[in-house]
Design an enzyme around this catalytic site. Structure first.
Site, PDB file in Angstrom:
ATOM      1  N   GLY A  88       0.798  -1.220   0.000  1.00 32.56           N
ATOM      2  CA  GLY A  88       0.000   0.000   0.000  1.00 32.56           C
ATOM      3  C   GLY A  88       0.828   1.265   0.000  1.00 32.56           C
ATOM      4  CG  ASN A 146      -6.249   3.136   4.302  1.00 32.28           C
ATOM      5  OD1 ASN A 146      -6.739   2.805   3.212  1.00 32.28           O
ATOM      6  ND2 ASN A 146      -5.739   2.246   5.155  1.00 32.28           N
ATOM      7  NE  ARG A 147     -13.694   7.816   3.544  1.00 27.98           N
ATOM      8  CZ  ARG A 147     -13.764   8.517   4.676  1.00 27.98           C
ATOM      9  NH1 ARG A 147     -13.585   7.920   5.837  1.00 27.98           N
ATOM     10  NH2 ARG A 147     -14.017   9.825   4.651  1.00 27.98           N
ATOM     11  CG  PHE A 167      -7.642  -2.398  -3.780  1.00 29.16           C
ATOM     12  CD1 PHE A 167      -6.878  -2.367  -2.627  1.00 29.16           C
ATOM     13  CD2 PHE A 167      -8.313  -3.575  -4.083  1.00 29.16           C
ATOM     14  CE1 PHE A 167      -6.785  -3.471  -1.782  1.00 29.16           C
ATOM     15  CE2 PHE A 167      -8.220  -4.689  -3.249  1.00 29.16           C
ATOM     16  CZ  PHE A 167      -7.459  -4.633  -2.095  1.00 29.16           C
ATOM     17  CG  ASN A 188      -5.293  -7.196   0.098  1.00 32.58           C
ATOM     18  OD1 ASN A 188      -5.928  -7.624   1.075  1.00 32.58           O
ATOM     19  ND2 ASN A 188      -5.118  -5.907  -0.130  1.00 32.58           N
ATOM     20  CB  SER A 193      -8.319  -4.321   1.414  1.00 38.43           C
ATOM     21  OG  SER A 193      -8.788  -2.986   1.451  1.00 38.43           O
ATOM     22  CG  ASN A 225     -10.647   0.760   2.929  1.00 37.84           C
ATOM     23  OD1 ASN A 225     -11.521   1.094   3.733  1.00 37.84           O
ATOM     24  ND2 ASN A 225      -9.364   0.812   3.213  1.00 37.84           N
ATOM     25  CB  THR A 226     -12.289  -3.851  -2.022  1.00 39.13           C
ATOM     26  OG1 THR A 226     -11.264  -2.959  -2.459  1.00 39.13           O
ATOM     27  CG2 THR A 226     -12.937  -4.504  -3.239  1.00 39.13           C
ATOM     28  CE  LYS A 235      -1.628  -6.830   4.745  1.00 44.00           C
ATOM     29  NZ  LYS A 235      -0.950  -5.643   4.241  1.00 44.00           N
ATOM     30  CG  ASN A 238      -5.202  -5.359   5.064  1.00 46.73           C
ATOM     31  OD1 ASN A 238      -5.099  -4.136   5.189  1.00 46.73           O
ATOM     32  ND2 ASN A 238      -5.214  -5.951   3.887  1.00 46.73           N
TER      33      ASN A 238
END
Ligand SMILES: Cc1cc2nc3c(=O)[nH]c(=O)nc-3n(C[C@H](O)[C@H](O)[C@H](O)COP(=O)(O)O)c2cc1C
Length: 343
Positions: A67, A115-116, A119, A176, A179, A181-182, A221, A250
Site C-alpha cells: 500500500g 484509510n479508505r 485500491f 490480498n 482490505s 475498503n473493497t 494476507k 491488514n
C-alpha cells in the site's frame, strides 16, 4: 559524511510533512526520497540477521508493507532506505481511481492512521513495466487484488489476471483478501472463497512455473478482525491448500480502539499503534494452529523496536510496517536492526 546527509535530510523533513494533508505528505515524501536516494548511506547488516523464508533469503526481517508504493514508482528509492523486502501494490487488473478524497487520516495522538483508499492504482500493466526498469536488489513482493467493479463471484479471474502479468518479475505474491475498503473482499477469507481464489491461482502457478522456470511463493494476507474460530479455519485451509505463507495482518475496522470522538468521525481501516495488540493475537493463534515451520509475516502497529521484538516473539518470521515508517521514517528501521543485532 556526504552520504549521511541524505538520512539527515529525510528525517528532518518528517515534522514538516506531518503538517500537510496525509495523502499529499505521502506523495511528497516519496518524491523527496527519490531525489535524496543518491545521498542515502549504504546499509551494512550483520549476517546473523538473515532470514530464509518460503525459499527466499532475506537480508534481515524488516520489510515495507503493501500500500505504500501501490504502483512500483518508488521501488529504488524505498529500497535505498534499507528494507530487506518491499511489497508493492495492491494492484488490480485494470487501473482504478479508488475512493474520493480525503481518504487518509492521521491521528497523531494515537500514532495511527485511518484509510479508505479503495485500491487506487494504475493497473497491473503499469506496475509490471515499472518492475522491469527497477534496479532494486532486495526481495520484491507484489500484492494482488480485484477491481471494485468485478463481482465477488468472479474475483478469482482478477487475481489470476494479475498473477499472469507479474509472475516474471515478482519474488513472491501476496493475495490480498483482507482490505476493508473493497466491498465484500473479506468474504474471500471464508473456506469457499479461499478455495475458489487460491485453487485458481495455484493451478495457474503450475502453468507459469513451467513457462518461467521458477516457482513464485504465494502468500495470503488476512484481517485482524477474524474471530478465533475463523482464524483456526483459515489456518486449516491455508495448510490444506499448501499456500507458502501468511501475512498477518491488514488494517482493522474496529475504530472503537480510538477515543469515541475520533472513531465516530472516519470510516476505513485503522493502522498503527492501536492495531498492534490485535495483530499479535492473530499471529500467536496462527503460529499455534500452523506449527513451527509455516512462514508468517507479522504486520500491524510496529512503531518501535520493542513492537518488532514482540511481533517476532509472537511467532512471525519476518515483519513489515506501514504506519510506523510513515510516522518515524528510516530511523525506525535502523532502531529495529540495531536492537535485533544487539540481541
Ligand atoms: C494508506 C494505507 C494504504 C494501504 N494499502 C494497502 C494495500 O493496498 N494492500 C494491502 O495489503 N495493505 C494495505 N495497507 C495495510 C498495510 O499494508 C498494513 O497491513 C497495515 O497498515 C498494518 O500495518 P501498520 O500498522 O504498520 O500500518 C494499507 C495501509 C494504509 C495505512
Amino acid at each position: 559524511m556526504r552520504l549521511r546527509l541524505g538520512s539527515i535530510i529525510a528525517q528532518a523533513s518528517l515534522p514538516m510533512l506531518t503538517r500537510l494533508d496525509p495523502e499529499l505528505a505521502h506523495d511528497l515524501g516519496l518524491a523527496g526520497l527519490r531525489w535524496l536516494r543518491p545521498l542515502l548511506p549504504a546499509h551494512r547488516v550483520a549476517d546473523d540477521l538473515k532470514v530464509r523464508c518460503f525459499g527466499l533469503e532475506f537480508a534481515h526481517p524488516v520489510g515495507l508493507a503493501a500500500g505504500f508504493d501501490k504502483n512500483g514508482d518508488y521501488l529504488d528509492a524505498l529500497g535505498a532506505v534499507g528494507f530487506s523486502h518491499i511489497e508493492l501494490g495492491t494492484v488490480t487488473p485494470r487501473p482504478q481511481a479508488g475512493n474520493s478524497k480525503p481518504r487518509m487520516f492521521r491521528i497523531p495522538e494515537a500514532r495511527a492512521l485511518i484509510n479508505r483508499m479503495g485500491f487506487n492504482n494504475e493497473g497491473v500493466d503499469h506496475l509490471a513495466e515499472r518492475m522491469t526498469r527497477s534496479r532494486y536488489s532486495g526481495i520484491r513482493g507484489i500484492s494482488i487484488g480485484k477491481n471494485a467493479a468485478t463481482p465477488i463471484e468472479n474475483a478469482a479471474d482478477d487475481y489470476v489476471a494479475c498473477l499472469r502479468k507479474i509472475y516474471g518479475c515478482a519474488d513472491y505474491v501476496a493475495v490480498n483478501v483482507s482490505s476493508p475498503n473493497t466491498a465484500r473482499l473479506r468474504e474471500l477469507q471464508a473456506r469457499d472463497g479461499l478455495e475458489r481464489v487460491l485453487g485458481a491461482l495455484l493451478e495457474e502457478r503450475r502453468v507459469l512455473q513451467s513457462r518461467f522456470g521458477k516457482r513464485v511463493p504465494l502468500l495470503v494476507k488476512v484481517s485482524p478482525d477474524l474471530e478465533p474460530a475463523q482464524i483456526a479455519s483459515v489456518g486449516r485451509d491455508l495448510r490444506a491448500l499448501k499456500v507458502d505463507g501468511v501475512i498477518a495482518t491488514n488494517t482493522t475496522t474496529d475504530t472503537s480502539l480510538l477515543d469515541a470522538a475520533r472513531s465516530a468521525r472516519e470510516r476505513g481501516g485503522l493502522s498503527g499503534a492501536p492495531l498492534h495488540r490485535l495483530s499479535l493475537r492473530v499471529i500467536r493463534q496462527l503460529r499455534a494452529e500452523l506449527g513451527a515451520d509455516f512462514p508468517i509475516v507479522g504486520v500491524g502497529g510496529i512503531m518501535t523496536a520493542e513492537d518488532a521484538r514482540t511481533t517476532l516473539e509472537a511467532g512471525a518470521d519476518l515483519i513489515q510496517m506501514y504506519t510506523g515508517f510513515a510516522f518515524r521514517g528510516p530511523a525506525l528501521i535502523d532502531e529495529i536492526l540495531g536492537t535485533l543485532s544487539a540481541r
